[in-house]
Design a protein around this motif. Sequence first.
Motif, PDB file in Angstrom:
ATOM      1  N   MET A   1      13.173  -4.427   0.413  1.00 57.12           N
ATOM      2  CA  MET A   1      13.030  -4.316  -0.951  1.00 57.12           C
ATOM      3  C   MET A   1      12.810  -2.184  -0.950  1.00 57.12           C
ATOM      4  O   MET A   1      12.567  -1.799  -0.299  1.00 57.12           O
ATOM      5  N   ARG A   2      12.937  -2.092  -2.711  1.00 55.31           N
ATOM      6  CA  ARG A   2      13.256  -0.910  -3.204  1.00 55.31           C
ATOM      7  C   ARG A   2      11.958  -1.044  -4.585  1.00 55.31           C
ATOM      8  O   ARG A   2      12.568  -2.170  -5.445  1.00 55.31           O
ATOM      9  N   THR A   3      11.555   0.143  -4.393  1.00 54.58           N
ATOM     10  CA  THR A   3      10.631   0.114  -5.635  1.00 54.58           C
ATOM     11  C   THR A   3      10.295   1.626  -6.136  1.00 54.58           C
ATOM     12  O   THR A   3      10.488   1.586  -4.610  1.00 54.58           O
ATOM     13  N   GLN A   4      10.129   2.250  -7.354  1.00 54.09           N
ATOM     14  CA  GLN A   4       9.750   3.683  -7.260  1.00 54.09           C
ATOM     15  C   GLN A   4       7.962   3.934  -6.698  1.00 54.09           C
ATOM     16  O   GLN A   4       7.218   4.530  -5.555  1.00 54.09           O
ATOM     17  N   VAL A   5       7.266   3.222  -7.267  1.00 49.17           N
ATOM     18  CA  VAL A   5       5.655   3.271  -6.658  1.00 49.17           C
ATOM     19  C   VAL A   5       4.866   1.387  -6.173  1.00 49.17           C
ATOM     20  O   VAL A   5       5.384   0.689  -6.755  1.00 49.17           O
ATOM     21  N   ALA A   6       4.576   2.192  -5.199  1.00 45.82           N
ATOM     22  CA  ALA A   6       4.222   1.116  -4.171  1.00 45.82           C
ATOM     23  C   ALA A   6       2.534   0.643  -4.584  1.00 45.82           C
ATOM     24  O   ALA A   6       2.041   2.094  -4.659  1.00 45.82           O
ATOM     25  N   ILE A   7       1.878   0.114  -4.960  1.00 47.94           N
ATOM     26  CA  ILE A   7       0.471  -0.421  -5.222  1.00 47.94           C
ATOM     27  C   ILE A   7      -0.357  -1.196  -3.920  1.00 47.94           C
ATOM     28  O   ILE A   7       0.766  -2.531  -4.339  1.00 47.94           O
ATOM     29  N   ILE A   8      -1.072  -0.670  -3.265  1.00 50.03           N
ATOM     30  CA  ILE A   8      -1.794  -2.383  -2.720  1.00 50.03           C
ATOM     31  C   ILE A   8      -2.803  -2.349  -3.280  1.00 50.03           C
ATOM     32  O   ILE A   8      -3.954  -1.497  -3.711  1.00 50.03           O
TER      33      ILE A   8
ATOM     34  N   VAL B   1       5.698  -2.148  -7.155  1.00 53.60           N
ATOM     35  CA  VAL B   1       5.381  -3.289  -7.163  1.00 53.60           C
ATOM     36  C   VAL B   1       3.891  -3.894  -6.132  1.00 53.60           C
ATOM     37  O   VAL B   1       3.375  -2.526  -5.423  1.00 53.60           O
ATOM     38  N   VAL B   2       3.215  -4.584  -6.751  1.00 54.42           N
ATOM     39  CA  VAL B   2       1.543  -4.659  -6.235  1.00 54.42           C
ATOM     40  C   VAL B   2       1.769  -5.418  -5.623  1.00 54.42           C
ATOM     41  O   VAL B   2       2.217  -6.999  -5.594  1.00 54.42           O
TER      42      VAL B   2
ATOM     43  N   ARG C   1       9.688  -5.170   3.846  1.00 56.55           N
ATOM     44  CA  ARG C   1       9.846  -3.888   4.051  1.00 56.55           C
ATOM     45  C   ARG C   1       9.586  -3.179   2.777  1.00 56.55           C
ATOM     46  O   ARG C   1      11.210  -3.943   2.519  1.00 56.55           O
ATOM     47  N   LEU C   2       8.865  -2.067   1.878  1.00 58.01           N
ATOM     48  CA  LEU C   2       9.341  -2.015   0.786  1.00 58.01           C
ATOM     49  C   LEU C   2       8.999  -0.173   0.742  1.00 58.01           C
ATOM     50  O   LEU C   2       8.890  -0.056   1.054  1.00 58.01           O
ATOM     51  N   ASP C   3      10.557   0.089   0.338  1.00 59.93           N
ATOM     52  CA  ASP C   3      10.974   1.344   0.532  1.00 59.93           C
ATOM     53  C   ASP C   3      10.229   1.873  -0.401  1.00 59.93           C
ATOM     54  O   ASP C   3      10.384   0.691  -1.964  1.00 59.93           O
ATOM     55  N   CYS C   4       9.548   3.665  -0.813  1.00 60.92           N
ATOM     56  CA  CYS C   4       9.462   3.729  -1.915  1.00 60.92           C
ATOM     57  C   CYS C   4       8.946   4.994  -2.431  1.00 60.92           C
ATOM     58  O   CYS C   4       9.416   5.930  -1.475  1.00 60.92           O
ATOM     59  N   ASP C   5       9.074   5.600  -3.519  1.00 59.19           N
ATOM     60  CA  ASP C   5       8.603   7.119  -3.221  1.00 59.19           C
ATOM     61  C   ASP C   5       7.257   7.386  -3.688  1.00 59.19           C
ATOM     62  O   ASP C   5       7.242   8.479  -3.244  1.00 59.19           O
ATOM     63  N   TYR C   6       6.335   6.174  -3.845  1.00 57.20           N
ATOM     64  CA  TYR C   6       4.841   7.063  -3.927  1.00 57.20           C
ATOM     65  C   TYR C   6       3.654   5.769  -3.553  1.00 57.20           C
ATOM     66  O   TYR C   6       4.943   4.713  -4.310  1.00 57.20           O
ATOM     67  N   VAL C   7       3.017   5.501  -3.187  1.00 53.40           N
ATOM     68  CA  VAL C   7       1.662   5.042  -2.608  1.00 53.40           C
ATOM     69  C   VAL C   7       0.990   5.444  -3.090  1.00 53.40           C
ATOM     70  O   VAL C   7       0.399   5.804  -3.502  1.00 53.40           O
ATOM     71  N   ALA C   8       0.455   3.793  -4.096  1.00 55.18           N
ATOM     72  CA  ALA C   8      -0.618   4.449  -4.487  1.00 55.18           C
ATOM     73  C   ALA C   8      -2.075   3.539  -4.250  1.00 55.18           C
ATOM     74  O   ALA C   8      -1.674   2.080  -4.131  1.00 55.18           O
TER      75      ALA C   8
ATOM     76  N   PHE D   1      -1.651   8.141  -3.293  1.00 56.97           N
ATOM     77  CA  PHE D   1      -3.160   8.236  -4.161  1.00 56.97           C
ATOM     78  C   PHE D   1      -3.793   7.506  -3.912  1.00 56.97           C
ATOM     79  O   PHE D   1      -3.872   6.257  -4.100  1.00 56.97           O
ATOM     80  N   LEU D   2      -5.051   7.534  -3.566  1.00 62.02           N
ATOM     81  CA  LEU D   2      -6.598   6.849  -3.709  1.00 62.02           C
ATOM     82  C   LEU D   2      -7.080   6.512  -5.697  1.00 62.02           C
ATOM     83  O   LEU D   2      -6.238   7.872  -5.849  1.00 62.02           O
ATOM     84  N   CYS D   3      -7.178   5.589  -5.647  1.00 62.96           N
ATOM     85  CA  CYS D   3      -7.422   5.679  -6.527  1.00 62.96           C
ATOM     86  C   CYS D   3      -8.503   3.869  -6.480  1.00 62.96           C
ATOM     87  O   CYS D   3      -8.829   3.618  -5.511  1.00 62.96           O
ATOM     88  N   GLY D   4      -9.879   4.182  -7.275  1.00 59.79           N
ATOM     89  CA  GLY D   4     -10.778   3.689  -8.103  1.00 59.79           C
ATOM     90  C   GLY D   4     -11.940   3.411  -6.654  1.00 59.79           C
ATOM     91  O   GLY D   4     -12.033   4.455  -5.662  1.00 59.79           O
ATOM     92  N   ASP D   5     -12.289   2.300  -6.172  1.00 62.02           N
ATOM     93  CA  ASP D   5     -13.497   1.990  -4.830  1.00 62.02           C
ATOM     94  C   ASP D   5     -12.208   2.530  -3.557  1.00 62.02           C
ATOM     95  O   ASP D   5     -13.116   2.884  -2.743  1.00 62.02           O
ATOM     96  N   ALA D   6     -10.935   3.099  -3.427  1.00 59.55           N
ATOM     97  CA  ALA D   6     -10.669   3.660  -2.073  1.00 59.55           C
ATOM     98  C   ALA D   6     -11.124   4.409  -2.090  1.00 59.55           C
ATOM     99  O   ALA D   6     -10.863   5.480  -0.868  1.00 59.55           O
ATOM    100  N   ALA D   7     -11.742   5.140  -3.195  1.00 60.17           N
ATOM    101  CA  ALA D   7     -11.655   6.751  -3.532  1.00 60.17           C
ATOM    102  C   ALA D   7     -13.153   6.791  -3.700  1.00 60.17           C
ATOM    103  O   ALA D   7     -13.551   7.948  -3.082  1.00 60.17           O
TER     104      ALA D   7
END
Length: 389
Positions: free
Chosen positions: A1-8, A29-30, A148-155, A281-287
């Motif tokens: 799989m491929r996306t621009q931003v992978a969101i965990i 992709v979330v 496997r999810l390839d991406c440019d960035y991970v949130a 990049f960390l967001c919300g309660d992760a940070a």
Amino acid sequence: MRTQVAIIGGGPSGLLLSQLLHKKGIDSVVLERRSRDYVLGRIRAGILETGFVGLMREAGVGERMDNESYVHDGTLISYGDEEFEINFKEHTGTSVIVYGQTEVTRDLYDACQQDEGRVLTEVSAVMPHDLKTDAPYVTFMKDGKVVRLDCDYVAGCDGFHGVSRQQIPEDVRREYEKTYPFGWLGILSETPPVHEELIYANSERGFALCSMRNENLSRYYVQCPLTDKPEDWSDERFWEELKQRIPAKHAANLITGPSIEKSIAPLRSFVCEPMRWGRLFLCGDAAHIVPPTGAKGLNTAASDIHYLYHGLVQFYEQKDTEGLDSYSEKALARIWKAERFSWWMTTLLHRFPDQTEFDLKIQRAELEFLRSNEAAQKVMAENYVGLPY
């Protein structure tokens, strides 16, 4: 799989980021380890700052929020039987709204799931890789298979216990934490709110908060020891305790009923620095985490999403990394102000086990100063409705 931003993480912050990016034509992709029903079953915050409201509208998911939310122009603060109002509208020209986090998440899920494959639920073993390279990727298990999810960035929007923050090396990551020696016992009841505005109560018996979700659904909290368990508190005990902590005139108007949800939450202040590591990049309660007293938890996550979203748009539309490069600095500057406000509200309104008579006199003086000083009220109102992004 491929996306621009992978969101965990498929909570409100991850879903909001995905929907905002989608409106700009940026793929994401979330990845969420729980089911949709589980995520929507969480009972969480309900007060939204003006900035969060604006992001929901920009994401194209604000219609139900605008139709069903409750606008709050201020709040009541009480100590004993004394009370006063802080008028947000008068001091700032803006208000906050009450719209439950469950409803926010539902609206975002409905929008995101219109695109098949954009939100993957019930995934496991999520792990980001090669975050310091130009080709990061995320692996996970779905339906018994490794993907496997390839991406440019991970949130990393996967909360305090998620995998994202742990990817920042320990010799780089700095964590700041304060734990509070009490928790909040909260109940949800199908009863009318005791007052049209929220009531924050300081009493000799401890803190209490009277809130609501709608005209027939109320949310109430009382400060309790960390050693308590929800089953220690019958509904009858809870209502009697709440009545003793709020002014008598409100206690007399309180309509009680069976609780439909009851839980105890510990209070903590926590910040991780930095909020970026390579392509992560960390967001919300992760940070970061704040005590709920200042109604900032969900709203601080929204401010992170604001900065990251605009940084990603700047990159994909202009090939400019300035917004991404400054993400951690901008996000943390606002986070620490929210941490300060939440700490201040908590120390103002709660009873601490080690408070001396002097401490209690100072707390009382602080409340009376806030009651009588317009400038102090304006500062509180500006922080409560949300500092600008």
